[in-house]
Design a protein around this motif. Structure first.
Motif, mmCIF file in Angstrom:
data_model
loop_
_atom_site.group_PDB
_atom_site.id
_atom_site.type_symbol
_atom_site.label_atom_id
_atom_site.label_comp_id
_atom_site.label_asym_id
_atom_site.label_seq_id
_atom_site.Cartn_x
_atom_site.Cartn_y
_atom_site.Cartn_z
ATOM 1 N N THR A 55 17.666 -23.650 7.007
ATOM 2 C CA THR A 55 18.604 -22.523 6.944
ATOM 3 C C THR A 55 18.832 -22.096 5.506
ATOM 4 N N ASP A 56 19.002 -23.063 4.612
ATOM 5 C CA ASP A 56 19.177 -22.728 3.197
ATOM 6 C C ASP A 56 17.933 -22.034 2.643
ATOM 7 N N GLN A 57 16.741 -22.500 3.037
ATOM 8 C CA GLN A 57 15.509 -21.865 2.570
ATOM 9 C C GLN A 57 15.400 -20.433 3.077
ATOM 10 N N LEU A 58 15.793 -20.203 4.324
ATOM 11 C CA LEU A 58 15.738 -18.852 4.870
ATOM 12 C C LEU A 58 16.719 -17.934 4.146
ATOM 13 N N LEU A 59 17.898 -18.438 3.830
ATOM 14 C CA LEU A 59 18.882 -17.614 3.117
ATOM 15 C C LEU A 59 18.375 -17.245 1.722
ATOM 16 N N LEU A 60 17.751 -18.204 1.045
ATOM 17 C CA LEU A 60 17.174 -17.903 -0.265
ATOM 18 C C LEU A 60 16.033 -16.891 -0.140
ATOM 19 N N ALA A 61 15.230 -17.033 0.926
ATOM 20 C CA ALA A 61 14.137 -16.087 1.143
ATOM 21 C C ALA A 61 14.671 -14.688 1.393
ATOM 22 N N VAL A 62 15.746 -14.575 2.169
ATOM 23 C CA VAL A 62 16.342 -13.264 2.441
ATOM 24 C C VAL A 62 16.834 -12.622 1.148
ATOM 25 N N ASP A 63 17.454 -13.395 0.280
ATOM 26 C CA ASP A 63 17.916 -12.852 -1.008
ATOM 27 C C ASP A 63 16.741 -12.342 -1.839
ATOM 28 N N ARG A 64 15.645 -13.102 -1.869
ATOM 29 C CA ARG A 64 14.465 -12.699 -2.644
ATOM 30 C C ARG A 64 13.851 -11.420 -2.075
ATOM 31 N N LEU A 65 13.735 -11.368 -0.748
ATOM 32 C CA LEU A 65 13.157 -10.193 -0.111
ATOM 33 C C LEU A 65 14.050 -8.973 -0.272
ATOM 34 N N ALA A 66 15.347 -9.169 -0.187
ATOM 35 C CA ALA A 66 16.262 -8.038 -0.346
ATOM 36 C C ALA A 66 16.135 -7.433 -1.746
ATOM 37 N N ALA A 67 15.964 -8.281 -2.767
ATOM 38 C CA ALA A 67 15.803 -7.771 -4.135
ATOM 39 C C ALA A 67 14.501 -6.987 -4.281
ATOM 40 N N ASP A 68 13.422 -7.489 -3.682
ATOM 41 C CA ASP A 68 12.130 -6.812 -3.791
ATOM 42 C C ASP A 68 12.112 -5.508 -3.004
ATOM 43 N N ILE A 69 12.438 -5.589 -1.717
ATOM 44 C CA ILE A 69 12.329 -4.418 -0.857
ATOM 45 C C ILE A 69 13.341 -3.356 -1.241
ATOM 46 N N GLY A 70 14.535 -3.785 -1.624
ATOM 47 C CA GLY A 70 15.553 -2.815 -2.005
ATOM 48 C C GLY A 70 15.205 -2.025 -3.244
ATOM 49 N N SER A 71 14.346 -2.562 -4.109
ATOM 50 C CA SER A 71 13.984 -1.875 -5.347
ATOM 51 C C SER A 71 12.663 -1.121 -5.242
ATOM 52 N N ALA A 72 12.135 -0.953 -4.018
ATOM 53 C CA ALA A 72 10.890 -0.194 -3.853
ATOM 54 C C ALA A 72 11.062 1.231 -4.365
ATOM 55 N N ARG A 73 10.056 1.734 -5.093
ATOM 56 C CA ARG A 73 10.120 3.056 -5.707
ATOM 57 C C ARG A 73 9.304 4.068 -4.930
ATOM 58 N N GLN A 74 9.763 5.314 -5.006
ATOM 59 C CA GLN A 74 9.031 6.425 -4.394
ATOM 60 C C GLN A 74 7.990 6.913 -5.396
ATOM 61 N N VAL A 75 6.772 6.418 -5.266
ATOM 62 C CA VAL A 75 5.690 6.707 -6.206
ATOM 63 C C VAL A 75 4.636 7.562 -5.503
ATOM 64 N N LYS A 76 4.196 8.610 -6.153
ATOM 65 C CA LYS A 76 3.238 9.548 -5.589
ATOM 66 C C LYS A 76 1.813 9.040 -5.775
ATOM 67 N N GLN A 77 1.031 9.148 -4.707
ATOM 68 C CA GLN A 77 -0.400 8.886 -4.755
ATOM 69 C C GLN A 77 -1.129 10.088 -4.161
ATOM 70 N N GLY A 78 -1.972 10.719 -4.960
ATOM 71 C CA GLY A 78 -2.661 11.912 -4.507
ATOM 72 C C GLY A 78 -1.965 13.166 -5.000
ATOM 73 N N ASP A 79 -2.526 14.324 -4.641
ATOM 74 C CA ASP A 79 -2.013 15.613 -5.100
ATOM 75 C C ASP A 79 -1.788 16.547 -3.920
ATOM 76 N N GLY A 80 -0.882 17.477 -4.140
ATOM 77 C CA GLY A 80 -0.654 18.544 -3.172
ATOM 78 C C GLY A 80 -0.152 18.031 -1.839
ATOM 79 N N ALA A 81 -0.643 18.672 -0.774
ATOM 80 C CA ALA A 81 -0.189 18.329 0.571
ATOM 81 C C ALA A 81 -0.664 16.951 1.008
ATOM 82 N N ASP A 82 -1.683 16.418 0.333
ATOM 83 C CA ASP A 82 -2.210 15.101 0.698
ATOM 84 C C ASP A 82 -1.492 13.962 -0.009
ATOM 85 N N ALA A 83 -0.466 14.247 -0.778
ATOM 86 C CA ALA A 83 0.248 13.199 -1.510
ATOM 87 C C ALA A 83 0.950 12.260 -0.543
ATOM 88 N N THR A 84 0.838 10.990 -0.795
ATOM 89 C CA THR A 84 1.483 9.970 0.027
ATOM 90 C C THR A 84 2.267 9.013 -0.855
#
Length: 245
Positions: A55-84
């Protein structure tokens, strides 16, 4: 020797063989039952201690994942209408670009969370690499520094949530080639033996949910809503001292 004397001698001679064997059998049964009881107590203690550690390991894992996923950036790949968006995800993995600070002050990084199986044990492994900018092909980044986040005889899966025009939330097991990041990421960890959900209701919020255009240099804050910037009103100056109002 009289009969009375013989009876007295037999009475003073102690237990008979049958009585001794019966006492040994009873003592052995008591000792065996005590050993089983002690063994069961020790097993229950170890099991509960192991569950508490997991349980302690899972709680630590959740904290680590929350920091990573929460800081995901909106980064453009491609140009124009095909940008993702630079974000790939399915039930077994997700890869995205994190903002500065998510990697402990190392700057922007590409982070991968991958479910891998070894000898019947599932591992959620985190890998990272420095992000060199939008000109770098997102899919060709060489990830390194593997770190185990979650492991065990469990089933691990991701799901990605987005909101529709009417505000309803829908979930998908894949998020590849989308123009925007998902709004939520759900992590499911189920015990294989019992089927119990070890992380019920765990969902991670991605804070960067603005359109890709907002990530471009010089973008105005109103790009989130699509409104154009309104001209600022010039505040009225106070009249000079002594002037009429």
């Amino acid at each position: 020797m009289s009969a009375a004397l013989r009876r007295e001698l037999r009475a003073a001679s102690g237990f008979t063989l049958i009585e001794v064997l019966a006492a040994l059998a009873i003592g052995s049964a008591v000792i065996a039952a005590t050993a089983v009881l002690i063994n069961n107590v020790a097993l229950n203690f170890d099991r509960r201690t192991g569950l508490a550690g997991k349980t302690d390991q899972l709680l630590l894992a959740v904290d680590r994942l929350a920091a990573d996923i929460g800081s995901a950036r909106q980064v453009k790949q491609g140009d124009g209408a095909d940008a993702t968006a630079a974000f790939n995800g399915d039930a077994n993995q997700m890869t995205f670009v994190t903002g500065s600070g998510a990697g402990g002050g190392r700057g922007e990084e590409v982070v991968s969370l991958q479910v891998e199986e070894t000898d019947g044990v599932n591992h959620l492994v985190r890998r990272r690499a420095r992000w060199q900018g939008q000109r770098t092909p997102f899919a060709s980044v060489a990830l390194q520094d593997p770190v185990g986040v979650i492991e065990g005889q469990v089933d691990i899966a991701f799901a990605f949530g987005s909101t529709g025009p009417d505000g309803t939330l829908s979930w998908s097991t894949t998020w590849i080639g989308q123009p925007l990041l998902p709004r939520l990421v759900r992590l499911t960890v189920r015990d294989r033996a019992s089927g119990a959900d070890l992380l019920p209701g765990v969902q991670f919020t991605l804070r960067a949910d603005a359109p890709i255009g907002c990530a471009q240099p010089g973008a105005h804050a109103d790009c989130v809503t699509g409104k154009s910037a309104s001209p600022k009103e010039t505040p009225a100056k106070d009249p000079p001292t002594g002037a009429r109002r």
